[in-house]
Scaffold this active site. Structure first.
Site, PDB file in Angstrom:
ATOM      1  N   ARG A 196       0.845  -1.178   0.000  1.00  0.00           N
ATOM      2  CA  ARG A 196       0.000   0.000   0.000  1.00  0.00           C
ATOM      3  C   ARG A 196       0.885   1.235   0.000  1.00  0.00           C
ATOM      4  O   ARG A 196       1.907   1.265   0.671  1.00  0.00           O
ATOM      5  CB  ARG A 196      -0.877   0.035   1.252  1.00  0.00           C
TER       6      ARG A 196
ATOM      7  N   SER B  53       7.821  -5.762   5.953  1.00  0.00           N
ATOM      8  CA  SER B  53       7.366  -6.782   6.900  1.00  0.00           C
ATOM      9  C   SER B  53       8.117  -8.102   6.807  1.00  0.00           C
ATOM     10  O   SER B  53       7.510  -9.169   6.668  1.00  0.00           O
ATOM     11  CB  SER B  53       5.880  -7.022   6.697  1.00  0.00           C
TER      12      SER B  53
ATOM     13  N   ASP C  20       5.995  -3.964  10.161  1.00  0.00           N
ATOM     14  CA  ASP C  20       4.546  -3.696  10.226  1.00  0.00           C
ATOM     15  C   ASP C  20       3.987  -3.762  11.648  1.00  0.00           C
ATOM     16  O   ASP C  20       3.043  -3.038  11.994  1.00  0.00           O
ATOM     17  CB  ASP C  20       3.740  -4.595   9.272  1.00  0.00           C
TER      18      ASP C  20
HETATM   19  P1  ADP Z   1      -0.351  -8.507   4.197  1.00  0.00           P
HETATM   20  O1  ADP Z   1      -0.018  -9.609   5.110  1.00  0.00           O
HETATM   21  O2  ADP Z   1       0.056  -8.719   2.799  1.00  0.00           O
HETATM   22  O3  ADP Z   1       0.049  -7.166   4.710  1.00  0.00           O
HETATM   23  P2  ADP Z   1      -3.155  -8.324   4.908  1.00  0.00           P
HETATM   24  O4  ADP Z   1      -2.904  -7.861   6.276  1.00  0.00           O
HETATM   25  O5  ADP Z   1      -4.122  -7.557   4.086  1.00  0.00           O
HETATM   26  O6  ADP Z   1      -1.902  -8.485   4.003  1.00  0.00           O
HETATM   27  O7  ADP Z   1      -3.667  -9.806   5.042  1.00  0.00           O
HETATM   28  C1  ADP Z   1      -3.907 -10.577   3.920  1.00  0.00           C
HETATM   29  C2  ADP Z   1      -4.166 -11.971   4.408  1.00  0.00           C
HETATM   30  O8  ADP Z   1      -5.329 -11.980   5.196  1.00  0.00           O
HETATM   31  C3  ADP Z   1      -4.413 -12.938   3.282  1.00  0.00           C
HETATM   32  O9  ADP Z   1      -3.215 -13.580   2.917  1.00  0.00           O
HETATM   33  C4  ADP Z   1      -5.395 -13.919   3.895  1.00  0.00           C
HETATM   34  O10 ADP Z   1      -4.696 -14.987   4.459  1.00  0.00           O
HETATM   35  C5  ADP Z   1      -6.056 -13.171   5.020  1.00  0.00           C
HETATM   36  N1  ADP Z   1      -7.430 -12.831   4.630  1.00  0.00           N
HETATM   37  C6  ADP Z   1      -7.834 -11.925   3.720  1.00  0.00           C
HETATM   38  N2  ADP Z   1      -9.174 -11.928   3.614  1.00  0.00           N
HETATM   39  C7  ADP Z   1      -9.624 -12.846   4.475  1.00  0.00           C
HETATM   40  C8  ADP Z   1     -10.916 -13.351   4.830  1.00  0.00           C
HETATM   41  N3  ADP Z   1     -12.035 -12.891   4.265  1.00  0.00           N
HETATM   42  N4  ADP Z   1     -10.981 -14.313   5.748  1.00  0.00           N
HETATM   43  C9  ADP Z   1      -9.874 -14.782   6.325  1.00  0.00           C
HETATM   44  N5  ADP Z   1      -8.638 -14.382   6.037  1.00  0.00           N
HETATM   45  C10 ADP Z   1      -8.506 -13.424   5.128  1.00  0.00           C
HETATM   46 MG    MG Z   2       0.408  -5.912   6.159  1.00  0.00          MG
END
Ligand code: ADP
Ligand code: MG
Length: 459
Positions: free
Chosen positions: A78, A144, A197
């Protein structure tokens, strides 16, 4: 009937092996606390790195000006811009998903891709988007992955985790790589802070609520950071920070212990992963893996019973084809005939014509895997709470944990299970002094706040 009995045996075994009664969780919390101490003692003292973040003050609300942040997580990144000053801040952000081929290519390509998205974001800014007053743009960079920091603006990558594996970046300074990529894209911006993060989540959480002292990520991966007393960090060199505090990035994802309930599915997942024998705790609890653990159980059932009918197992054998959002959708299915479960099985695994009984089995597997995950995450949090001497019945101070990440944000049953395990572990009375808060996109906002605190224009 015989078929169903075989499936039930697999599930019963899973249930038993994944069990996390309070006594076991207490053991996990105690082991976490012990590893934390060992990691603070000296470099390499524990599997969990207990990284010194160089953040010794959390935001206090006096931060002002226009700041940017770049949040590189596990699946997306982001870019964010925020005008600070006053409590009611409204970040503008854009999310870009990372093309999978860039996760295993080379560093220049990955950073080039990120810098070009940042260049577009900057180019699109209108006059109304905050005031620079002739200053150079400044950026907080949330990265992260485990980084050995040498200052608030520099750090070398120790190793990749999650789905990333870019060999030529390991050992390199990630800020220098980003800075070079930004220059190539003609973006005139200074990286004023490099943070994890978890540290961003903690910072953003404490901006709104000074009782926040722990930040946790439950997304693609999992990790936690917290505010430690500087004099409780033997490995901290040089003068102690004036605040007397230092934020520690635990890197708890790499925690492992004989207390952890590990099944044959977890072992196979680990062996076949990009980073075998590493990030064991993360592989038990985070969003990247939960769907794949469930898939492995379903595959075993398909090989030992015929409850899925006569199916082609090609899909079921494909790693990561079942994702955590899918198991979340199945787990929350409230239709009387479990229609969502039927759809997900068909869509993802080409399993059709399942009976209601079979669908219930699938829901139970999701429940077993997810509640183990949530309860283990709670045990990790309790380990930190105990390390800082909070969360006891006589404790007057409030202790708030800010949590960010898609797993926590979107998976309601996961969240409920984590919250109830916390109460179970701390006790009704003591748990009243402990609170949990969703820090929505805190990891990015926190980077902007820390960048502001370390701005080159502050004397
Ligand atoms: P990042 O770890 O890339 O910073 P996020 O914090 O947005 O990303 O988390 C993304 C992760 O969250 C995905 O890999 C998935 O495992 C989990 N996730 C996303 N949507 C859902 C959902 N509706 N239900 C459960 N887990 C979810
Ligand atoms: Mg994240």
């Amino acid at each position: 009937m015989v078929a169903a009995a075989a499936a039930e045996r697999v599930v019963a075994e899973l249930r038993e092996q994944c069990a996390t009664p309070a006594a076991r969780l207490d053991g996990v919390a105690a082991a976490m606390e012990e590893e934390m101490r060992a990691g603070l003692e000296h470099e390499g003292g524990s599997k969990i790195k207990m990284i010194i973040s160089y953040v010794d003050n959390l935001p206090n609300g006096s931060e002002e000006g226009l700041f940017y942040a770049l949040d590189l997580g596990g699946t997306n990144f982001r870019v964010l811009r925020v005008q600070l000053g006053g409590k009611d801040i409204k970040p503008e952000s854009r999310e870009v998903s990372i093309p999978p081929h860039l996760m295993s290519g080379n560093a220049a390509e990955l950073f080039g891709f990120i810098a070009s998205a940042l260049a577009k974001f900057v180019a699109d800014e209108g006059r109304s988007n905050g005031v620079l007053n002739g200053r150079q743009r400044e950026l907080g960079f949330t990265f992260s992955f485990p980084v050995r920091q040498s200052s608030i603006t520099s750090g070398t990558l120790i190793k990749w985790t999650k789905a990333f594996s870019i060999d030529d970046a390991v050992g390199e300074d990630v800020v220098a790589e980003l800075q070079t990529a930004m220059e190539k894209q003609g973006v005139d911006m200074r990286v004023s802070a490099l943070i994890n993060d978890t540290v961003g989540t903690l910072a953003a959480g404490s901006y709104y609520d000074e009782d926040v002292v722990i930040g946790v990520i439950l997304g693609t991966g999992s990790n936690a950071a917290y505010v430690e007393k500087a004099n409780a960090i033997p490995k901290l060199e040089g003068e102690l920070p004036k605040s007397g505090n230092m934020v520690i990035n635990t890197e708890w994802g790499n925690f492992s212990s004989s207390c952890l309930p590990i099944t044959e599915y977890d072992q196979a997942l680990d062996e076949e992963s990009l980073n075998p024998r590493e990030q064991i705790f993360e592989k038990l609890i985070s969003g990247m893996y939960l769907g794949d653990i469930v898939r492995r159980v379903l595959l075993k059932i398909a090989s030992q019973s015929s409850i899925f009918g006569d199916i082609n197992r090609t899909k079921l054998k494909t790693h990561f084809i079942l994702r955590t959002p899918d198991i979340s959708a199945m787990h929350h299915d409230e239709t009387p005939d479990l229609r969502v479960v039927a759809e997900k099985l068909e869509e993802n695994l080409k399993i059709t014509g399942t009976s209601l009984e079979t669908r219930k089995v699938v829901v139970e597997i999701c429940d077993i895997v997810t509640s183990r995950s949530a309860r283990l995450a709670a045990a990790g949090i309790v380990g930190i709470i105990r390390k800082i001497g909070r969360g006891t019945a006589g404790n007057k101070e409030k202790t708030v944990i800010a949590i960010d990440g898609g797993l926590f944000k979107h998976y309601g049953k996961f969240r409920q299970s984590l919250e109830s395990a916390l109460v179970e572990l701390l006790g009704e009375e003591a748990s009243k002094s402990v609170g949990i808060k969703l820090a929505n996109d805190g990891s990015g906002l926190g980077a902007a706040l820390i960048a502001a605190a370390h701005s080159q224009y502050i004397n």
